[in-house]
Design a protein around this motif. Structure first.
Motif, mmCIF file in Angstrom:
data_model
loop_
_atom_site.group_PDB
_atom_site.id
_atom_site.type_symbol
_atom_site.label_atom_id
_atom_site.label_comp_id
_atom_site.label_asym_id
_atom_site.label_seq_id
_atom_site.Cartn_x
_atom_site.Cartn_y
_atom_site.Cartn_z
ATOM 1 N N LEU A 50 0.841 -1.194 0.000
ATOM 2 C CA LEU A 50 0.000 0.000 0.000
ATOM 3 C C LEU A 50 0.877 1.245 0.000
ATOM 4 C CD1 LEU A 50 -2.741 1.538 0.460
ATOM 5 C CD2 LEU A 50 -2.329 1.222 2.922
ATOM 6 N N TRP A 94 0.689 5.712 -0.174
ATOM 7 C CA TRP A 94 -0.153 6.902 -0.032
ATOM 8 C C TRP A 94 0.469 8.081 -0.763
ATOM 9 C CZ3 TRP A 94 -1.033 7.154 6.014
ATOM 10 C CH2 TRP A 94 -1.915 6.138 6.391
ATOM 11 N N SER A 111 -10.510 4.109 -8.941
ATOM 12 C CA SER A 111 -11.618 4.925 -8.456
ATOM 13 C C SER A 111 -11.181 6.378 -8.453
ATOM 14 C CB SER A 111 -12.016 4.496 -7.038
ATOM 15 O OG SER A 111 -13.007 5.359 -6.497
ATOM 16 N N SER A 120 -11.053 10.554 -1.874
ATOM 17 C CA SER A 120 -9.841 9.806 -2.158
ATOM 18 C C SER A 120 -9.911 9.053 -3.482
ATOM 19 C CB SER A 120 -9.585 8.810 -1.019
ATOM 20 O OG SER A 120 -8.477 7.989 -1.301
ATOM 21 N N TRP A 121 -8.815 9.128 -4.248
ATOM 22 C CA TRP A 121 -8.640 8.273 -5.421
ATOM 23 C C TRP A 121 -7.953 6.988 -4.980
ATOM 24 C CZ3 TRP A 121 -6.737 11.272 -10.371
ATOM 25 C CH2 TRP A 121 -7.716 12.230 -10.730
ATOM 26 N N ARG A 122 -8.316 5.872 -5.642
ATOM 27 C CA ARG A 122 -7.686 4.593 -5.355
ATOM 28 C C ARG A 122 -7.319 3.906 -6.661
ATOM 29 N NH1 ARG A 122 -11.040 5.411 -1.064
ATOM 30 N NH2 ARG A 122 -10.183 4.918 0.991
ATOM 31 N N THR A 164 -5.323 0.352 -8.186
ATOM 32 C CA THR A 164 -4.732 -0.957 -7.938
ATOM 33 C C THR A 164 -4.097 -1.448 -9.233
ATOM 34 O OG1 THR A 164 -6.407 -1.481 -6.262
ATOM 35 C CG2 THR A 164 -5.122 -3.310 -7.138
ATOM 36 N N GLU A 187 -1.657 -1.326 -4.221
ATOM 37 C CA GLU A 187 -2.679 -0.276 -4.088
ATOM 38 C C GLU A 187 -2.031 1.078 -3.798
ATOM 39 O OE1 GLU A 187 -6.223 1.078 -1.005
ATOM 40 O OE2 GLU A 187 -5.768 -1.071 -1.198
ATOM 41 N N SER A 244 -3.334 5.133 -2.927
ATOM 42 C CA SER A 244 -4.497 5.974 -2.646
ATOM 43 C C SER A 244 -4.052 7.373 -2.260
ATOM 44 C CB SER A 244 -5.361 5.378 -1.534
ATOM 45 O OG SER A 244 -4.673 5.351 -0.302
ATOM 46 N N THR A 245 -4.900 8.349 -2.569
ATOM 47 C CA THR A 245 -4.634 9.718 -2.154
ATOM 48 C C THR A 245 -5.274 9.955 -0.788
ATOM 49 O OG1 THR A 245 -6.586 10.620 -3.297
ATOM 50 C CG2 THR A 245 -4.520 10.537 -4.534
ATOM 51 N N ARG A 246 -4.588 10.739 0.032
ATOM 52 C CA ARG A 246 -5.059 11.060 1.372
ATOM 53 C C ARG A 246 -4.884 12.560 1.597
ATOM 54 N NH1 ARG A 246 -5.588 6.271 4.619
ATOM 55 N NH2 ARG A 246 -5.682 4.545 3.120
ATOM 56 N N THR A 271 -7.832 10.111 8.048
ATOM 57 C CA THR A 271 -7.462 9.443 6.800
ATOM 58 C C THR A 271 -6.031 8.908 6.846
ATOM 59 O OG1 THR A 271 -6.584 11.419 5.676
ATOM 60 C CG2 THR A 271 -8.966 11.041 5.546
#
Length: 255
Positions: A71, A73, A105, A111-113, A115, A121, A123-125, A132
């Protein structure tokens, strides 16, 4: 426990081969920052220096060698300011054929996700909402537009990568030459207790926009237009604290 792989230390030949395929040609200044072996880095950029592309390409090298289930970020002051790096990463993954289009997404808000096809993965936070920054520990973090975020947010992110022994890259422009971001850049120029290293990507390091580099006519015109300290900060990506600073010993990272 076996030592974790140092995903931020992908060798230069592998990086260059990867970037050639997806169309990234780093400048000498960018390449020096990419190849530095430190796990914690701060990369200050001048205006239009390409810091978002730089950060996304560094993250790409982490993603490429990360194990399935890892993962990452991308943390901004808000979700919108975290998106440029995510957009660059999406394009790069697409060019490499590693993007699972059904596992992306991109809501208008939030948040954008992303994979990848090999199960990593991203993701934006946002540090504006500390909630978050909780949950499963990330294996690496981009803290983008870092000067617009708080020192407390940086410390929180430093703590989040402690479990995974992952890299933390801080990037952004100097929002004035005072505050924790400029102080950290200065401290990380040499040996420091954090084990970090800092770099500057001046505006003229973006050869795509300024092919003449430091002597590009547009850079020379900007230098003639701006006061020397403003030019140094905004385009040279070097902090320039005011000479009239009263309490020179004050440090945001200590007080």
């Amino acid at each position: 426990m076996a030592p974790r792989p140092q995903i931020w230390r992908l060798p230069e030949p592998q990086r260059l081969a990867l970037w050639q395929v997806e169309g990234y040609d780093p400048s000498p200044e960018q390449l020096a920052a990419h190849l530095d072996p430190h796990r914690l880095k701060l990369v200050a950029g001048g205006e239009r220096a390409g810091k978002s592309r730089f950060s996304a390409e560094e993250l790409l090298t982490w993603v490429m060698v990360a194990e399935r289930g890892s993962l990452f970020w991308i943390v901004g002051p808000d979700y919108d300011l975290a998106r440029p790096e995510a957009e660059h990463l999406l394009r790069s993954l697409g060019r490499l054929g590693l993007l699972d289009a059904d596992a992306v997404s991109q809501p208008r808000q939030g948040s954008w996700r992303i994979t990848t096809l090999h199960g990593v993965e991203i993701s934006t936070r946002t540090s504006a909402d500390p909630a978050t920054l909780a949950g499963r520990a990330p294996h690496g973090v981009l803290m983008v537009e870092a000067a617009q975020q708080t020192y407390e947010a940086m410390l929180r992110l430093r703590g989040r990568v402690a479990e995974t022994r992952g890299p933390l890259l801080l990037s952004g422009t100097f929002e004035g030459s005072l505050g924790w971001y400029a102080e950290t850049w200065t401290a990380w120029q040499g040996d420091n207790v954090d084990g970090g290293r800092s770099f500057s990507l001046p505006t003229w390091s973006n050869r795509a926009l300024f092919p003449g580099g430091r002597n590009d006519p547009e850079i020379k015109a900007l230098e003639a237009t701006y006061p020397a300290d403003t030019f140094q900060e905004r385009f040279g990506a070097l902090p320039c604290p005011p000479a009239t600073l009263v309490f020179k010993e004050f440090a945001h990272t200590k007080h």
